[in-house]
Write an enzyme that holds these catalytic residues in place. Structure first.
Site, PDB file in Angstrom:
ATOM      1  CE  LYS A 184      -9.152 -10.257  -2.320  1.00 47.16           C
ATOM      2  NZ  LYS A 184      -8.711  -9.884  -0.988  1.00 47.16           N
ATOM      3  CE  LYS A 214     -14.010  -2.908  -1.259  1.00 46.05           C
ATOM      4  NZ  LYS A 214     -14.595  -3.753  -0.243  1.00 46.05           N
ATOM      5  CE  LYS A 269      -4.417  -1.594   1.602  1.00 43.73           C
ATOM      6  NZ  LYS A 269      -5.467  -1.551   2.626  1.00 43.73           N
TER       7      LYS A 269
END
Ligand code: TRP
Length: 335
Positions: free
Chosen positions: A200, A203, A118
Site C-alpha cells: 500500500k 506516507k 505495529k
C-alpha cells in the site's frame, strides 16, 4: 441533524494526523468523503488522540493535526453543514473509550492484526494505548450513532470489533448504540506504492519516491510518476502480474473517470513513456486545485480556528447525549 423528518444516513470517518496525506489517502478516502457529504449527514474527524500511540514531538503533533484539519476543509466538506472537528477537542471520546474498555475482551483486542503488526514495528514502545486503540475507535463511531463508516481494508477488523462491542452492550443494557455498517468504497481506490507496487502507498515510506504527497509540487509529482516501477512488457493493460501498471491505470482512472478498457484502448500500441506522461498530467491537474485551496486556508488561521471550535461544539452536543445515556445505563450515580 436534529429533525427526525429529515433524518438522513449518518456517515462517519476519521483520519490520523500522522503526516501529510498522500494521493492514496485522497483516492482511498477523502474523495469518497467529499462525494458522500453531498447526500448524507457527515461527521469527519482528525484522530489526534490515536496519533499519540507513537511518540511525537509536541510541536509536530500540533502542526500536523492543524494541517490535517485544513485538508478536510480544503476538500470542501462544508463544515457549516457537516461536522468537521478534532477528536481531542471532545473529551467524551476518551470517556466513552474507558467505559467500552470494560466491555471488550483482552482476547479480542489481542487478535487485532494491526496491533500485532505495529507492536512488531515499534518494539521499543508497545504501549497500552496501541493495544486499546481499536476501543477508542469504537468510541469515535458509537458516540455519534453512525450508520455507515467508510474505512479501508486495514480498518475493517477494527470496525467489526466496534460492532461486536455495540451488540454486546445493547444485549446487556437494551438498545443503546446503533450498530454501524462498513461502507465499501468504489473499486480501484486502493493506491499502491510507486516503487514496490505490492505494498500500500504509505506516507511513512522511507523512500519518498514511493508516494505522492498532497503537498508535492507539479514537477515532483511528474518525476515520481515517471520513475514508478512498471514491467518489461511495455503494454498498457490491466493484468494479474502487472502491479505497477495496474496501479498507474488505477490512478489514471481515478483522475479521469475512464475505465480500464478505455485506458487500454487509449494507449494501445503506445509505450510506457507516453502513458506515464498522461498519468502525470492527470494527477497534477487533479491535485493542483486542492493544494492551492489548502495553501489558501493555511494562511487563514482564524478561519481554521473558527471551524474547529464550531465543529467541536456540534460534535460535543451529540457525544454528550450518548455518553450520558451510557453512564445512566451502566449505573453511575448522576446528580
Ligand atoms: N484508525 C483509523 C485509521 O488509522 C482512523 C480512525 C480513528 C477512524 N477513529 C476512527 C476511522 C473512526 C473510522 C472511524 O485510518
Amino acid at each position: 441533524m436534529e429533525n427526525a423528518a429529515e433524518k438522513r444516513n449518518v456517515v462517519l470517518s476519521f483520519v490520523q494526523s500522522s503526516g501529510t496525506p498522500t494521493i492514496g489517502n485522497y483516492f482511498g478516502a477523502f474523495k469518497n468523503w467529499h462525494d458522500m457529504a453531498v447526500e448524507n449527514d457527515c461527521i469527519f474527524g482528525v484522530a489526534d488522540l490515536h496519533a499519540i500511540t507513537v511518540r511525537n514531538t509536541p510541536a509536530d503533533l500540533r502542526r500536523r493535526s492543524m494541517e490535517m484539519y485544513a485538508w478536510l476543509l480544503a476538500l470542501g466538506l462544508e463544515p457549516e453543514k457537516n461536522i468537521v472537528f478534532l477528536q481531542s477537542h471532545v473529551p467524551e471520546h476518551s470517556q466513552l473509550a474507558w467505559i467500552l474498555n470494560c466491555y471488550a475482551q483482552f482476547g479480542e483486542a489481542s487478535r487485532m492484526t494491526q496491533f500485532k503488526d505495529k507492536s512488531r514495528q515499534h518494539a521499543d514502545n508497545v504501549n497500552v494505548g496501541l493495544f486499546t486503540y481499536p476501543i477508542l475507535m469504537a468510541a469515535d463511531i458509537l458516540l455519534y450513532n453512525a450508520d455507515q463508516v467508510p474505512v479501508g481494508d486495514d480498518q475493517r477488523q477494527h470496525l467489526e470489533l466496534a460492532r461486536d462491542i455495540a451488540e454486546r452492550f445493547n444485549g446487556i443494557y437494551g438498545e443503546t448504540f446503533r450498530v454501524p455498517a462498513p461502507y465499501i468504497g468504489k473499486k480501484g481506490a486502493k493506491i499502491l506504492s510507486l516503487q514496490e507496487p505490492e505494498k500500500k502507498m504509505s506516507k511513512s515510506d522511507p523512500n519518498t519516491k514511493a508516494f505522492i504527497s498532497l503537498t508535492d509540487p507539479d514537477d515532483v509529482i511528474a518525476k515520481k510518476i515517471k520513475s514508478a516501477v512498471t514491467d518489461s512488457e511495455a503494454t498498457v493493460r490491466y493484468a494479474g502480474n502487472k502491479p505497477g501498471v495496474n496501479n498507474l491505470m488505477t490512478l489514471y482512472s481515478c483522475c479521469t473517470g475512464k475505465d480500464f478498457d478505455a485506458i487500454e484502448a487509449e494507449f494501445a500500441g503506445r509505450g510506457y513513456g507516453d502513458f506515464k506522461a498522461a498519468v502525470a498530467e492527470a494527477v497534477v491537474e487533479e491535485l493542483r486545485p486542492l493544494r492551492n485551496e489548502h495553501e489558501r486556508i493555511m494562511k487563514d488561521k482564524a478561519y481554521i480556528e473558527k471551524c474547529a471550535s464550531e465543529g467541536a461544539q456540534k460534535a460535543e452536543y451529540l457525544a454528550r447525549r450518548t455518553l450520558r445515556k451510557v453512564m445512566k445505563k451502566v449505573g453511575f450515580y448522576q446528580v
